[in-house]
Design an enzyme around this catalytic site. Sequence first.
Site, PDB file in Angstrom:
ATOM      1  N   LYS A   1      47.958  36.780  45.615  1.00 39.87           N
ATOM      2  CA  LYS A   1      47.215  36.839  44.344  1.00 39.87           C
ATOM      3  C   LYS A   1      45.705  37.032  44.520  1.00 39.87           C
ATOM      4  CE  LYS A   1      49.634  36.993  41.630  1.00 39.87           C
ATOM      5  NZ  LYS A   1      50.485  38.227  41.488  1.00 39.87           N
TER       6      LYS A   1
ATOM      7  N   HIS B   1      51.112  38.892  53.747  1.00 34.94           N
ATOM      8  CA  HIS B   1      50.349  37.717  53.298  1.00 34.94           C
ATOM      9  C   HIS B   1      50.251  36.690  54.435  1.00 34.94           C
ATOM     10  CE1 HIS B   1      50.088  38.981  49.204  1.00 34.94           C
ATOM     11  NE2 HIS B   1      51.323  38.702  48.850  1.00 34.94           N
TER      12      HIS B   1
ATOM     13  N   SER C   1      46.023  32.214  39.271  1.00 34.90           N
ATOM     14  CA  SER C   1      46.838  33.426  39.312  1.00 34.90           C
ATOM     15  C   SER C   1      48.180  33.146  39.992  1.00 34.90           C
ATOM     16  CB  SER C   1      46.079  34.523  40.062  1.00 34.90           C
ATOM     17  OG  SER C   1      46.817  35.714  40.092  1.00 34.90           O
TER      18      SER C   1
HETATM   19  P1  A3P Z   1      45.349  37.458  37.588  1.00 37.65           P
HETATM   20  O1  A3P Z   1      46.651  36.733  37.642  1.00 37.65           O
HETATM   21  O2  A3P Z   1      44.184  36.533  37.698  1.00 37.65           O
HETATM   22  O3  A3P Z   1      45.237  38.388  36.438  1.00 37.65           O
HETATM   23  P2  A3P Z   1      48.080  40.385  43.985  1.00 37.65           P
HETATM   24  O4  A3P Z   1      48.154  41.847  43.812  1.00 37.65           O
HETATM   25  O5  A3P Z   1      47.483  39.933  45.271  1.00 37.65           O
HETATM   26  O6  A3P Z   1      49.390  39.732  43.662  1.00 37.65           O
HETATM   27  O7  A3P Z   1      47.016  39.847  42.914  1.00 37.65           O
HETATM   28  C1  A3P Z   1      47.308  39.892  41.538  1.00 37.65           C
HETATM   29  C2  A3P Z   1      46.035  39.520  40.803  1.00 37.65           C
HETATM   30  O8  A3P Z   1      45.135  40.639  40.882  1.00 37.65           O
HETATM   31  C3  A3P Z   1      46.290  39.282  39.327  1.00 37.65           C
HETATM   32  O9  A3P Z   1      45.267  38.380  38.910  1.00 37.65           O
HETATM   33  C4  A3P Z   1      46.077  40.674  38.767  1.00 37.65           C
HETATM   34  O10 A3P Z   1      45.838  40.724  37.391  1.00 37.65           O
HETATM   35  C5  A3P Z   1      44.851  41.088  39.574  1.00 37.65           C
HETATM   36  N1  A3P Z   1      44.634  42.532  39.559  1.00 37.65           N
HETATM   37  C6  A3P Z   1      45.526  43.511  39.794  1.00 37.65           C
HETATM   38  N2  A3P Z   1      44.960  44.726  39.629  1.00 37.65           N
HETATM   39  C7  A3P Z   1      43.675  44.492  39.274  1.00 37.65           C
HETATM   40  C8  A3P Z   1      42.576  45.350  38.936  1.00 37.65           C
HETATM   41  N3  A3P Z   1      42.713  46.659  38.926  1.00 37.65           N
HETATM   42  N4  A3P Z   1      41.405  44.769  38.622  1.00 37.65           N
HETATM   43  C9  A3P Z   1      41.258  43.427  38.637  1.00 37.65           C
HETATM   44  N5  A3P Z   1      42.261  42.571  38.928  1.00 37.65           N
HETATM   45  C10 A3P Z   1      43.471  43.094  39.247  1.00 37.65           C
END
Ligand code: A3P
Length: 301
Positions: free
Chosen positions: A54, A114, A144
């Site tokens: 996340k 991860h 998140s």
């Molecule tokens: P939130 O849950 O805070 O919205 P991962 O890809 O490591 O699983 O992380 C997911 C997190 O990154 C989520 O955070 C998601 O919304 C955010 N995320 C994904 N794409 C994004 C983007 N283009 N800009 C900002 N945050 C992004």
Amino acid sequence: MALSRMEVKCDGTERIPVDYVKGILQPTPTCDSWDQIWDFQARPDDLLICTYPKAGTTWTQEIVDLIQNDGDVDRTQRAPTHVRFPFIEWIIPSMGSGLEQANAMPSPRTLKTHLPFQLLPPSFLEKNCQIIYVARNPKDNLVSYYHFHRMNKALPDPGTWEEYFESFLTGKVCWGSWHDHVKGWWEARDQHRILYLFYEDLKMNPKHEIRKLGEFIGKKLDDSVLDKIVHHTSFDVMKQNPMANYSAVPAEIMDHSVSPFMRKGAVGDWKNHFTVAQNERFDEDYQRRMAGTSLAFHFQF
Ligand code: A3P
């Protein structure tokens, strides 16, 4: 090797249980295949994207794919994120294994993990692979991760917010302690080909960080391509992109009606979740565990 099998609080449905690999909690299919994962054979031209869960993995993957394809959006629409980037330690019995997917993929490959630094399959370092690490401030990362647990049946049920807060602080979550993860990779960055980035920097100045990523990968990007990548990897555009928003994963595994994968994409959302007491406890714990590191995070803008 898996050490001890652990009972987890499930919601009574089909959640995948977890177990320990060398002290780090993992879903049991990962534990059961740990020897093969540890023996994974990296290739010298592999690029590895590594994060604590996340921290902005999917965002970074989309940026990297667009950089590699000179901003050609049609090319990055070829398949969903989890198909384009094998997730080496991930196994969902009904969906297949990241290991098999990676082994079947022609070079050059861009892979995802991860794993904390000490669990990285040694061949990545032996082959001197390039690695991109992205870290996110722990308060937003926690929030998140909590919502992701709620919607993702391949992870244990998080319990209540209060319970999950304690699990995160004590590192009793999949992929272990956030503090150890970010510190382990930070300490390793100078000895290996590691580019260490921050979610908050990507959010604050995406063009600058994307250019940095391009330079690391060895791609010189002109201004118009950079602007295009910034646009296509903005939160609002990615949220609508079925190849980048995880809507392609079956709803029995990821239920976006519980919490969408592309949830908020913000810096500082923790303020909508933490109580004053939780924040004080978090800060006290953070000061103690991060003492002595030069790592610094933005917790808000
Ligand atoms: P939130 O849950 O805070 O919205 P991962 O890809 O490591 O699983 O992380 C997911 C997190 O990154 C989520 O955070 C998601 O919304 C955010 N995320 C994904 N794409 C994004 C983007 N283009 N800009 C900002 N945050 C992004």
